[in-house]
Design a protein around this motif. Structure first.
Motif: not given
Length: 129
Positions: A104-129
């Motif tokens: 995951v990438f965050v492109d902060n074009t706004a230039g304001c300070p940002l903090t990613v909070q706990s509780g954020s998630d990232f997942s991947a599931v194999l669908l098929g080959v």
């Protein structure tokens, strides 16, 4: 293999996710469904006169850190003028070769300070080959 969750409500199954690097590495070639939901706090700059350069925030899921078209999933969100907490999600399907990774990438074009909070998630599931 199922690993012990770091906190309640969290689970991690399979060998592909590296929690240190934030990368999911495909164990086999195939189509994977990716989802990320980020809870982000926007803070006003310390010096008010600096302000923010813009009002857009891009969140991407990229293969091999290449974020050009056809190897990423992307969403663009318009930030409100006031600070505070907001949520942005990206979901979709990407094809990965065995050994390729996505992250995951965050492109902060706004230039304001940002903090990613706990509780954020990232997942991947194999669908098929």
């Amino acid at each position: 293999s199922l690993s012990q969750p770091e906190r309640e409500g969290m689970f991690h199954r399979g060998p592909g996710l590296n929690l240190t690097s934030g990368q999911y590495t495909a164990p086999i070639a195939g189509y994977y469904a990716f989802t990320t939901t980020l809870h982000i706090v926007r803070r006003e700059p310390r010096r008010k006169r600096q302000g923010c350069r813009g009002s857009r925030l891009r969140v991407l899921i990229c293969v091999q850190s290449h974020c050009q078209q056809n190897s990423n999933l992307e969403t663009v969100s318009r930030l409100e003028s006031s600070g505070g907490l907001f949520t942005i999600s990206v979901t979709g399907t990407l094809y990965l070769q065995a050994g390729q990774y996505a992250s995951v990438f965050v492109d902060n074009t706004a230039g304001c300070p940002l903090t990613v909070q706990s509780g954020s998630d990232f997942s991947a599931v194999l669908l098929g080959v």
